[in-house]
Scaffold this active site. Structure first.
Site, short mmCIF file in Angstrom:
data_model
loop_
_atom_site.label_atom_id
_atom_site.label_comp_id
_atom_site.label_asym_id
_atom_site.label_seq_id
_atom_site.Cartn_x
_atom_site.Cartn_y
_atom_site.Cartn_z
CE LYS A 141 -12.85 44.05 -74.52
NZ LYS A 141 -11.91 44.85 -75.48
CG ASP A 181 -15.04 46.83 -76.53
OD1 ASP A 181 -13.93 46.67 -77.20
OD2 ASP A 181 -15.78 46.14 -76.90
P1 NAP Z 1 -18.59 51.64 -80.49
O1 NAP Z 1 -18.03 52.96 -80.58
O2 NAP Z 1 -19.70 51.24 -79.55
O3 NAP Z 1 -19.08 51.29 -82.11
C1 NAP Z 1 -19.58 50.07 -82.74
C2 NAP Z 1 -20.25 50.48 -83.88
O4 NAP Z 1 -20.37 49.28 -84.72
C3 NAP Z 1 -21.48 51.27 -83.88
O5 NAP Z 1 -21.70 52.02 -84.88
C4 NAP Z 1 -22.56 50.11 -83.92
O6 NAP Z 1 -23.91 50.28 -84.45
C5 NAP Z 1 -21.81 49.20 -85.11
N1 NAP Z 1 -22.24 47.72 -85.30
C6 NAP Z 1 -22.55 46.62 -84.20
N2 NAP Z 1 -22.91 45.62 -84.96
C7 NAP Z 1 -23.13 45.79 -86.16
C8 NAP Z 1 -23.15 44.98 -87.10
N3 NAP Z 1 -23.36 43.79 -87.13
N4 NAP Z 1 -22.94 45.53 -88.36
C9 NAP Z 1 -22.61 46.97 -88.30
N5 NAP Z 1 -22.50 47.72 -87.57
C10 NAP Z 1 -22.54 47.16 -86.28
O7 NAP Z 1 -17.40 50.53 -80.50
P2 NAP Z 1 -15.92 50.66 -80.85
O8 NAP Z 1 -15.42 51.07 -79.48
O9 NAP Z 1 -15.87 51.36 -81.88
O10 NAP Z 1 -15.58 49.07 -80.95
C11 NAP Z 1 -15.98 48.37 -82.17
C12 NAP Z 1 -15.19 47.15 -82.44
O11 NAP Z 1 -13.47 47.67 -82.09
C13 NAP Z 1 -15.07 46.15 -81.16
O12 NAP Z 1 -14.88 44.63 -81.98
C14 NAP Z 1 -14.25 46.29 -80.44
O13 NAP Z 1 -13.92 45.22 -79.33
C15 NAP Z 1 -13.12 46.88 -81.19
N6 NAP Z 1 -11.89 47.49 -80.28
C16 NAP Z 1 -12.30 48.67 -79.75
C17 NAP Z 1 -11.12 49.52 -79.14
C18 NAP Z 1 -11.46 50.84 -78.55
O14 NAP Z 1 -10.57 51.68 -78.32
N7 NAP Z 1 -12.75 51.49 -78.49
C19 NAP Z 1 -9.75 48.93 -79.39
C20 NAP Z 1 -9.67 47.86 -79.99
C21 NAP Z 1 -10.52 47.02 -80.57
P3 NAP Z 1 -25.12 50.22 -83.32
O15 NAP Z 1 -24.87 51.75 -82.51
O16 NAP Z 1 -26.24 50.32 -84.30
O17 NAP Z 1 -24.89 49.22 -82.42
#
Ligand code: NAP
Length: 461
Positions: A141, A181
């Site tokens: 990571k 991520d």
């Molecule tokens: P992302 O596209 O950056 O989206 C994150 C979202 O969560 C944004 O809407 C953000 O809002 C919101 N957020 C952040 N902190 C928050 C809080 N305390 N309460 C409510 N909303 C909040 O990221 P993502 O890729 O979807 O990843 C989200 C999660 O999934 C992470 O834990 C990541 O490690 C996990 N994950 C992702 C993948 C992948 O393929 N992308 C795979 C496995 C796991 P703002 O824009 O306002 O910050």
């Protein structure tokens, strides 16, 4: 490691308990203040006791001591200039945790909260998740405390070019293959791949996943984590005589994972009544329109608040934590670590929630999870439920090696099979080790065994 290994050998339970306890104490001492990393190791350790009872040879091989120490940690300075010519310095990280099953694989996160503990917890979780996918991938990571939110597109590009100028030394198609991520999507992966190619020469398709399908990205990768989480949840619901049909669902966040979890849940007959970003949440009893979320987040790059401009029936409430006060049947937290705590869990249970599926990594605190389990709420743990993203990343690596691309339908079909396999394996491991139906224990054990056996095969190193 164990000081009294000979004395306790006649009592396998005591031996296993002592071993887990001693290694955890050692890790606490060696990683002071790394709260998230210690939280993640603790959860795994609690599940693994029955494995050491049945397989004491893992103790002799020091598997726990070795699996909790990263192969290497790289940290570096990232200096870049903003649009006004002012110099900024951020810190870059890559934690290459474990390569027993294949090249290091795991996303890059850009968020001001990024620190070593968060990088290590994410990379550690990735070991078990990647193993569960059944694909030949190790675990890593990376990221930076850079905040892309208030930056121009050119600033983001310049930052990434500086970040990748250092990080490229440690990457390669058979060495380490990052993806996106939080804060890193297709655009950012594109800038990383561009800078990597510029420095290393030629066109190197297999070094990043989550790329644009125009230049080697897999169709279906963008949707994979969210869809996969819902496919896994569907299996869990089915085993318990339920489905998404007619259910009220809450999905936190409104980024990549949330958007496609909402899309698939709706396709399967659910009504998604709320989603959020870090500023607040929107709530509409008649259902959230995902196309509007995509427009706001993927095209306009705006805040969730503006949803009301398109749908006046929706309410916007400031502060993201209130989302857990809404009564619903299924909760899919898809935002960030520790976003759902004991108090939130208490309210959700009181309001009749039936199932929780972790789309984000470690979104529920240990206390919240304990409450869900005590109250017989179905629980799908992150490392199994959200493994669809990395599974399709591994499919992207295969397509790049073969110089061909599969259709969206082919990828989606493979994803569904992978998620069903993961679910079945978790269920089977939980049953075999005496915790029937407990998918947390099942995921930890099923993920661990494959890596531990490879560690034994590869010798002490
Ligand atoms: P992302 O596209 O950056 O989206 C994150 C979202 O969560 C944004 O809407 C953000 O809002 C919101 N957020 C952040 N902190 C928050 C809080 N305390 N309460 C409510 N909303 C909040 O990221 P993502 O890729 O979807 O990843 C989200 C999660 O999934 C992470 O834990 C990541 O490690 C996990 N994950 C992702 C993948 C992948 O393929 N992308 C795979 C496995 C796991 P703002 O824009 O306002 O910050």
């Amino acid at each position: 490691m164990l000081t009294n290994i000979n004395e306790t050998y006649n009592d396998p339970k005591k031996l296993a308990n002592d071993y887990v306890h001693e290694v955890y104490e050692l890790i606490k001492k060696r990683n002071p203040g790394e709260t998230e990393f210690l939280q993640a190791t603790r959860e795994i350790f609690d599940s693994l006791r029955p494995v050491f009872v049945k397989n004491p040879h893992y103790i002799e091989d020091g598997i726990l001591e070795r699996i909790t120490e990263p192969d290497r940690i790289i940290t570096f300075r990232v200096a870049w200039e903003d649009d006004q010519g002012k110099v900024h310095v951020n810190r870059g990280y890559r934690v290459q945790f474990n390569s027993e099953l294949g090249p290091y694989k795991g996303g890059i996160r850009f968020h001001p909260s990024v620190n070593l503990s968060i990088m290590k917890f994410l990379a550690f979780e990735q070991i078990f998740k990647n193993s569960l996918t059944g694909q030949p991938i190790g675990a890593g990571k990376g990221g930076s405390d850079f905040d892309p939110k208030d930056k121009s597109e050119r600033e983001i590009m310049r930052f990434i070019q500086s970040f990748m100028t250092e990080m490229q030394k440690y990457l390669g198609p058979d060495l380490d293959v990052p993806a996106g991520d939080i804060g890193v999507g297709r655009r950012e992966v594109g800038y990383m791949a561009g800078q990597y190619n510029r420095i290393r020469g030629g066109f190197q398709p297999g070094v990043f996943t989550g790329k644009d399908p125009n230049y080697g990205g897999s169709l279906g990768r963008r949707e994979a984590t969210g869809y996969g989480t819902v496919y896994f949840t569907q299996e869990m619901l089915k085993t318990n005589g339920m489905s998404f049909e007619g259910k009220k669902v809450i999905v936190s966040g409104s980024g990549n994972v949330s958007t496609y979890a909402m899309e698939k849940a709706i396709e399967l007959g659910a009504t998604v009544i709320a989603c959020s970003d870090s500023s607040g949440y929107i709530y509409d009893e008649n259902g959230i329109n995902v196309e509007t979320i995509k427009r706001i987040k993927e095209i306009e790059n705006d805040r969730i608040k503006v949803y009301r401009k398109y749908h006046s029936s929706a309410k916007f409430i400031e502060g993201c934590q209130g989302i857990w006060t809404i009564p619903c049947d299924i909760v899919i937290p898809c935002a960030t670590q520790n976003e759902l705590d004991e108090d939130d869990a208490t309210l959700l249970i009181r309001n009749g929630v039936k199932a929780i599926a972790e789309g984000a990594n470690m979104p529920c605190t240990q206390e919240a999870i304990d409450l869900f389990l005590e109250n017989d709420i179905l629980f799908a743990p992150a490392k199994a439920a959200n493994a669809g993203g990395v599974a399709v990343s591994a499919m992207e690596m295969s397509q790049n090696s073969m110089r061909l691309s599969w259709t969206f339908e082919e990828v989606d079909e493979k994803l569904q099979l992978v998620m069903k396999d993961i679910y079945d394996n978790c269920l089977q491991a939980a049953e075999e080790y005496g915790y029937p139906g407990n998918l947390i224990v099942g995921a930890n054990i099923a993920g661990f065994l494959k890596v531990a056996n490879s560690m034994v095969s590869h010798g002490i190193r």
